[in-house]
Design a protein around this motif. Sequence first.
Motif, short mmCIF file in Angstrom:
data_model
loop_
_atom_site.label_atom_id
_atom_site.label_comp_id
_atom_site.label_asym_id
_atom_site.label_seq_id
_atom_site.Cartn_x
_atom_site.Cartn_y
_atom_site.Cartn_z
N ILE A 1 -2.25 -1.20 -3.64
CA ILE A 1 -3.20 -0.11 -3.42
C ILE A 1 -2.43 1.20 -3.42
CG2 ILE A 1 -4.80 0.97 -1.78
CD1 ILE A 1 -5.59 -1.78 -0.82
N SER B 1 -6.14 -4.69 -6.74
CA SER B 1 -6.34 -5.13 -5.36
C SER B 1 -7.79 -5.58 -5.24
CB SER B 1 -6.07 -3.99 -4.37
OG SER B 1 -7.06 -2.97 -4.50
N SER C 1 0.85 -1.19 0.00
CA SER C 1 0.00 0.00 0.00
C SER C 1 0.88 1.23 0.00
CB SER C 1 -0.90 0.03 1.24
OG SER C 1 -1.80 -1.06 1.25
#
Length: 736
Positions: free
Chosen positions: A301, A426, A275
């Motif tokens: 992400i 994702s 992320s």
Amino acid sequence: MKKIFLLLILIIFLYGPYFIFAQVLTFKVDNPRIIKKNNKQWFQFDVLIKASDTGTYLYSTQLAFDVANPNNFVTTPSNNIYVDLSQGILGLYFNGMPEYTYVRNWGSPTNSFGVAITTNFATSGADPIDVCAKITTSFQKIVTIGTEISSSASGVTGTAGIKFSPSNMPAGLGQVQHYALPGILLPTHFPYLAPNMFEGFDFNYVYLSRVFSNAWGWSQYGGTSNNVQYINWADVINTSVWDSVGIINTNGALMNKLRIHTGARLKIMSGNSLSCMDSVEINEPNGLWISSDYYGTGSFIDNGIITYKNGGSVGVERYLKQNQWHLYCIPVDTTATRPFISKQLGMKWYDEPNHVYRSIVNPGMDSLLTRDMLGYFVYSNSTLTSNPVVKVTGSLHTGPIMLPMGNHVGPKGPDGWNLIGNPYPSAIDWLSLNFALSQVDPTIYVFHPETGNYYFWNRHDQLHSTNASSIIAAQQGFYMHATVPGSQNGSIYIDNSVRLHSAQPFYKPDTLLTNYLFITASGNGLKDETQIRFDSTTTSLFDPDHDAYKLTGLDEAPQLYSILQDSTEVSLNTLPYGGANLIIPLGFHTGVAGTDTLEASNLESFPPGSQIWLRDLKTDIYQYLPDQPRYIFSSVPTDDPLRFRLYFYYPWVGINNHSFRNILIYSFDDYLFVKNLNKGPTNGTVRVYDLLGREVFEALLKDMDLNKFLPGVNSGYYLVRVVTDDNSYSQKVYLK
């Protein structure tokens, strides 16, 4: 004239080698890392050098660097620079003495620093072969340099801003870059030709928080042990990938800003996740590489800000188990069909306005796929390709996406089935409040190759197929149904807030609900499931908030569904209990002859005494499901699909009369039925009483398996009492 001749001889002796062996140096910085030494945090890098030709030995060199962000470093005292010659070609010893020595310092003002290196044997009269390093035409490391990172916020979060300063390290006559020649004893030396050359890369934009280099792997600021590289993927910090391929081999890695430099790649291994909370910059084709294999797919992400420079792009893989159909969604804005053509994949999408599937792959041409969130059926045939992984390249989908959805009316009536998918790299959360629907049923339908059928998930009631998940995997395709026939105003909206990393893709259904029956059909190694739930707030017709359509799976898979009063076939049937007795038709068909199984579960969700029976109309077998939940039978494709019935007898306040299991008493419309389940002689009487205890009907039982009576009474509840030669049976029924 004699003096002139002697002067020429002297010039040739002194400067002839300069012209004969004249060469140009090329400098390069490489191999950055962050390391703790002497209880300080250092940004460390190597300086490499090569010459345009062979044959020279380094006498002296001066390295100079401009620093765009001097406040990110500790510049006092002025010699606060870490220098290590030991690991490069200048680290040798002669007669117990280092071959080279150095001087280093920060400039004034502190926007530059330098390191001057000279042979220790400058006046020794030694042969350069013995005491100097040979410079080749390939890059060799000459020194490792470290600058102390400031502990201030700017230092920890900033960039190095370091690059060569060519004006402060000149070559040529009278300058600072010198070489010696074999056989010509020191201190004789000669200048390298001007100008110096510099490899195009520098550390201007390399982050000081975390960095990857091929030489050192991952390193970051904050280590507590000297000379030990430190990495903590839970730290949300700025990160640079300098060269080669940096690997993310952990689940839940975090970054703040991410920069993938030219010549570098970042690979998220299958089953792992990353992320980024701030911007992402990609400077290399396929610079971000999201991997997939049999065991899983990498997950990424971002926060919606991705910049692509110098031809940068993202490559996203998807493992497709071969010889199966998969629902797939492309995770990049635009990709060519070439990745699919080269693997000879079958690929089609559903054209809802025209009610047909269309093939997307034409072996004779290449085209672009540009429609965001469109879903595809994809088939990987093992006889055509041995590689089950498909890879698309482009710019990642990120941020808000809205997809129009319609329900066009065709020759067979309303359609409304839209094949779409998760467009992100994702997973997404189907239950997120930001998963916004307009005129679209609140149910997703995901094809599951292992069962040959579709799983559903109705988020209004949060009811779903066994093993279905509200987490929609990355690149997963699925169906949704636009609610209003003839309307083209349906839409779905998602954004980055619905994204998540999912390590647990499957969940069990909510078996805490009462009066909720599951029936599973198994055959030919495949499965299907239908569910029936009683809820007094619903209707017997299709309600998109409470029911789920039946979508037909593979021909070779068993197909199981219940049928509503309006003839709609459903996988989830939520209805009110319309009387003391209820019959629900079950549809079943298969494309392969063989032995199949129906199995009931969650029977404990009904109150004690509830009577639930399965009837096979083909064999006229009744089976009491609470005692025998599994029914095994033979089937062929030509069987009547309306072969089975489910009988529910007052399941909320049932009469717990176990002898009832020999005689089955039930009603349908205004008829009363008495079934002998033992298939023996049936002799006796049947009497019907109203709720005041008055007898309103009496008849003799005929000696047959099934007796049918028309009592001719008003609509309402009645108590039926059957008396045979050896027992008596009672059951409350509803007659219309």
